[in-house]
Write a protein that holds these residues in place. Structure first.
Motif, PDB file in Angstrom:
ATOM      1  N   CYS A 281       0.978  -1.284   0.190  1.00  0.00           N
ATOM      2  CA  CYS A 281      -0.255   0.110   0.024  1.00  0.00           C
ATOM      3  C   CYS A 281       0.688   1.476  -0.045  1.00  0.00           C
ATOM      4  O   CYS A 281       2.088   1.145   0.234  1.00  0.00           O
ATOM      5  CB  CYS A 281      -0.782   0.197   1.279  1.00  0.00           C
ATOM      6  N   ASN A 282       0.423   2.603  -0.364  1.00  0.00           N
ATOM      7  CA  ASN A 282       0.883   3.705  -0.716  1.00  0.00           C
ATOM      8  C   ASN A 282       0.284   4.747   0.550  1.00  0.00           C
ATOM      9  O   ASN A 282       0.774   5.795  -0.684  1.00  0.00           O
ATOM     10  CB  ASN A 282       1.102   3.646  -1.350  1.00  0.00           C
ATOM     11  N   GLY A 283      -0.742   4.354   0.875  1.00  0.00           N
ATOM     12  CA  GLY A 283      -1.715   6.092   1.681  1.00  0.00           C
ATOM     13  C   GLY A 283      -2.821   5.901   1.791  1.00  0.00           C
ATOM     14  O   GLY A 283      -3.100   6.345   2.520  1.00  0.00           O
ATOM     15  N   PRO A 284      -3.506   5.374   0.606  1.00  0.00           N
ATOM     16  CA  PRO A 284      -4.999   5.642   1.419  1.00  0.00           C
ATOM     17  C   PRO A 284      -5.558   5.236   2.585  1.00  0.00           C
ATOM     18  O   PRO A 284      -5.071   4.155   2.722  1.00  0.00           O
ATOM     19  CB  PRO A 284      -6.376   5.078  -0.027  1.00  0.00           C
ATOM     20  N   GLY A 285      -6.056   5.625   2.664  1.00  0.00           N
ATOM     21  CA  GLY A 285      -6.940   5.089   4.539  1.00  0.00           C
ATOM     22  C   GLY A 285      -7.613   4.211   4.354  1.00  0.00           C
ATOM     23  O   GLY A 285      -7.807   3.343   5.122  1.00  0.00           O
ATOM     24  N   THR A 286      -8.222   3.490   2.913  1.00  0.00           N
ATOM     25  CA  THR A 286      -8.595   2.034   2.798  1.00  0.00           C
ATOM     26  C   THR A 286      -7.407   1.294   3.273  1.00  0.00           C
ATOM     27  O   THR A 286      -7.955  -0.288   3.316  1.00  0.00           O
ATOM     28  CB  THR A 286      -8.980   1.600   1.576  1.00  0.00           C
ATOM     29  N   CYS A 287      -6.018   0.959   3.273  1.00  0.00           N
ATOM     30  CA  CYS A 287      -5.138   0.192   3.419  1.00  0.00           C
ATOM     31  C   CYS A 287      -5.369  -0.105   4.841  1.00  0.00           C
ATOM     32  O   CYS A 287      -4.356  -0.687   5.593  1.00  0.00           O
ATOM     33  CB  CYS A 287      -3.479   0.324   3.167  1.00  0.00           C
TER      34      CYS A 287
ATOM     35  N   THR B 160      -1.652   7.946   7.000  1.00  0.00           N
ATOM     36  CA  THR B 160      -1.929   6.653   7.191  1.00  0.00           C
ATOM     37  C   THR B 160      -0.659   5.931   7.689  1.00  0.00           C
ATOM     38  O   THR B 160      -0.656   5.273   7.516  1.00  0.00           O
ATOM     39  CB  THR B 160      -2.375   5.943   5.964  1.00  0.00           C
ATOM     40  N   GLY B 161       0.648   7.184   7.127  1.00  0.00           N
ATOM     41  CA  GLY B 161       1.680   6.650   7.135  1.00  0.00           C
ATOM     42  C   GLY B 161       2.310   6.630   9.125  1.00  0.00           C
ATOM     43  O   GLY B 161       2.854   5.322   9.000  1.00  0.00           O
ATOM     44  N   LYS B 162       1.793   7.418   9.077  1.00  0.00           N
ATOM     45  CA  LYS B 162       1.633   7.714  11.145  1.00  0.00           C
ATOM     46  C   LYS B 162       1.452   6.060  11.700  1.00  0.00           C
ATOM     47  O   LYS B 162       1.534   5.896  12.904  1.00  0.00           O
ATOM     48  CB  LYS B 162       1.477   8.842  11.529  1.00  0.00           C
ATOM     49  N   ILE B 163       0.246   6.075  11.166  1.00  0.00           N
ATOM     50  CA  ILE B 163      -0.488   4.938  11.743  1.00  0.00           C
ATOM     51  C   ILE B 163       0.379   3.383  11.532  1.00  0.00           C
ATOM     52  O   ILE B 163       0.156   2.162  12.310  1.00  0.00           O
ATOM     53  CB  ILE B 163      -2.446   4.906  11.444  1.00  0.00           C
TER      54      ILE B 163
ATOM     55  N   VAL C 190      -4.244  -3.736   9.079  1.00  0.00           N
ATOM     56  CA  VAL C 190      -4.988  -5.175  10.647  1.00  0.00           C
ATOM     57  C   VAL C 190      -5.108  -6.211  10.538  1.00  0.00           C
ATOM     58  O   VAL C 190      -4.953  -6.656  11.784  1.00  0.00           O
ATOM     59  CB  VAL C 190      -5.973  -3.821  11.317  1.00  0.00           C
ATOM     60  N   ALA C 191      -5.925  -5.985   9.952  1.00  0.00           N
ATOM     61  CA  ALA C 191      -6.553  -7.546   8.990  1.00  0.00           C
ATOM     62  C   ALA C 191      -5.190  -8.636   9.099  1.00  0.00           C
ATOM     63  O   ALA C 191      -5.259  -9.745   9.795  1.00  0.00           O
ATOM     64  CB  ALA C 191      -7.517  -7.582   8.095  1.00  0.00           C
ATOM     65  N   GLY C 192      -4.592  -7.800   8.509  1.00  0.00           N
ATOM     66  CA  GLY C 192      -3.221  -9.081   8.070  1.00  0.00           C
ATOM     67  C   GLY C 192      -1.947  -8.774   9.092  1.00  0.00           C
ATOM     68  O   GLY C 192      -1.758 -10.601   9.721  1.00  0.00           O
ATOM     69  N   LEU C 193      -2.189  -8.361   9.681  1.00  0.00           N
ATOM     70  CA  LEU C 193      -1.266  -8.178  11.650  1.00  0.00           C
ATOM     71  C   LEU C 193      -2.014  -9.233  12.292  1.00  0.00           C
ATOM     72  O   LEU C 193      -1.871 -10.007  12.877  1.00  0.00           O
ATOM     73  CB  LEU C 193      -1.391  -7.160  12.416  1.00  0.00           C
ATOM     74  N   LEU C 194      -3.481  -9.256  12.199  1.00  0.00           N
ATOM     75  CA  LEU C 194      -4.134 -10.552  13.526  1.00  0.00           C
ATOM     76  C   LEU C 194      -4.389 -11.550  12.519  1.00  0.00           C
ATOM     77  O   LEU C 194      -4.081 -12.267  13.491  1.00  0.00           O
ATOM     78  CB  LEU C 194      -5.940  -9.798  12.995  1.00  0.00           C
ATOM     79  N   LEU C 195      -3.795 -11.807  11.305  1.00  0.00           N
ATOM     80  CA  LEU C 195      -3.581 -13.049  10.773  1.00  0.00           C
ATOM     81  C   LEU C 195      -1.764 -13.761  11.418  1.00  0.00           C
ATOM     82  O   LEU C 195      -1.616 -14.838  11.728  1.00  0.00           O
ATOM     83  CB  LEU C 195      -3.173 -13.108   9.415  1.00  0.00           C
TER      84      LEU C 195
ATOM     85  N   VAL D 150       5.236   2.248   1.615  1.00  0.00           N
ATOM     86  CA  VAL D 150       5.514   3.634   0.018  1.00  0.00           C
ATOM     87  C   VAL D 150       5.302   4.279   0.873  1.00  0.00           C
ATOM     88  O   VAL D 150       3.655   4.974   0.141  1.00  0.00           O
ATOM     89  CB  VAL D 150       5.496   2.814  -1.002  1.00  0.00           C
ATOM     90  N   GLU D 151       5.297   5.103   0.990  1.00  0.00           N
ATOM     91  CA  GLU D 151       5.143   6.791   1.116  1.00  0.00           C
ATOM     92  C   GLU D 151       5.458   7.390   0.204  1.00  0.00           C
ATOM     93  O   GLU D 151       5.878   7.466  -1.013  1.00  0.00           O
ATOM     94  CB  GLU D 151       6.114   7.547   2.523  1.00  0.00           C
ATOM     95  N   SER D 152       4.212   8.562  -0.034  1.00  0.00           N
ATOM     96  CA  SER D 152       4.149   9.270  -1.548  1.00  0.00           C
ATOM     97  C   SER D 152       5.329  10.044  -1.665  1.00  0.00           C
ATOM     98  O   SER D 152       5.811  10.901  -0.346  1.00  0.00           O
ATOM     99  CB  SER D 152       2.659  10.694  -1.614  1.00  0.00           C
ATOM    100  N   ILE D 153       5.454  10.312  -3.067  1.00  0.00           N
ATOM    101  CA  ILE D 153       6.788  11.313  -3.617  1.00  0.00           C
ATOM    102  C   ILE D 153       6.167  12.791  -2.841  1.00  0.00           C
ATOM    103  O   ILE D 153       7.052  13.498  -2.836  1.00  0.00           O
ATOM    104  CB  ILE D 153       6.721  11.207  -4.431  1.00  0.00           C
ATOM    105  N   CYS D 154       4.843  12.904  -2.495  1.00  0.00           N
ATOM    106  CA  CYS D 154       4.682  14.287  -2.004  1.00  0.00           C
ATOM    107  C   CYS D 154       5.090  14.910  -0.131  1.00  0.00           C
ATOM    108  O   CYS D 154       4.702  15.823  -0.324  1.00  0.00           O
ATOM    109  CB  CYS D 154       2.645  14.029  -2.330  1.00  0.00           C
TER     110      CYS D 154
END
Length: 215
Positions: free
Chosen positions: A142-148, A183-186, A153-158, A171-175
């Motif tokens: 993933c690279n930033g959308p809140g949907t990730c 999202t990156g901070k989370i 979290v679900a992947g971590l729970l697995l 991957v954080e946005s070039i911006c």
């Protein structure tokens, strides 16, 4: 009274063991190498606008070993779906075109209030858990959308449940030059690989990886 004390101690013990398990899963993530013996099942989170364009540029760099590819987009996102179909149709080999597009509710709309964002994120989690548990990807990219956020979290729970280690790659946005996105901070604390595209961010976040401009 003794019953309440017993329940409290049980809850504390479960919480303690969960925290220890979480630490182990995150700490040992970089030693996990999916695809060492075969294909890598990858879950790709696409967001509206520039997020999808950037994530598809990243996908162009991945080998044919990353298959099948499960794209996840917000249920209100139509543009990303078109971009994904165009990208996948440009692939020449049938094996490389093994992909699906899944939808979940958007975690947060642009300019949405923080209070309602909590509710919408919880709703997105409700759809993310069964999706990730069914797909059981080797990696979430993933690279930033809140949907990730709910998907990671679900992947971590697995991993916490011992069902499967899911590598979380962000991957954080070039911006983002001086600070991480929300999202990156989370995602930063729970990610296995966290890429930034500016050296200033690498200095602020020791866990991050700086390889120059990626997309």
């Amino acid at each position: 009274m003794s019953f309440l004390v017993g329940v409290t101690l049980a809850v504390l013990l479960i919480t303690f063991l969960t925290i220890i398990r979480l630490y182990v899963v995150v700490k040992n993530g970089s030693s996990y190498h999916p695809g060492a013996t075969g294909a890598v099942k990858i879950l790709v989170v696409a967001g509206s606008g520039g997020h999808t364009t950037e994530i598809l540029r990243l996908m162009e760099c991945l080998s044919a070993a990353y298959t099948p590819r499960h794209y996840v987009i917000a249920d209100t996102d139509r543009m990303s779906e078109e971009k994904i179909y165009t990208f996948e149709s440009s692939k020449q080999h049938s094996k490389e075109s093994e992909f699906t597009i899944c939808r979940i509710p958007r975690s947060r709309e642009v300019h949405q209030s923080w209070g309602s964002s909590v509710i919408s994120t919880l709703n997105a989690l409700r759809y993310s858990f069964p999706l990730v548990f069914r797909l059981r990807p080797d990696m979430v990219l993933c690279n930033g959308p809140g949907t990730c956020v709910p998907l990671c979290v679900a992947g971590l729970l697995l991993g916490i449940l011992g069902m499967k280690k899911v590598l979380i790659v962000y991957v954080e946005s070039i911006c983002r030059v001086q600070t991480l996105s929300l999202t990156g901070k989370i995602i930063y604390p729970i990610s296995d690989y966290f890429f930034v595209q500016w050296p200033s961010l690498r200095n602020l976040y020791p866990k991050s990886i700086f390889l120059g401009r990626i997309v």
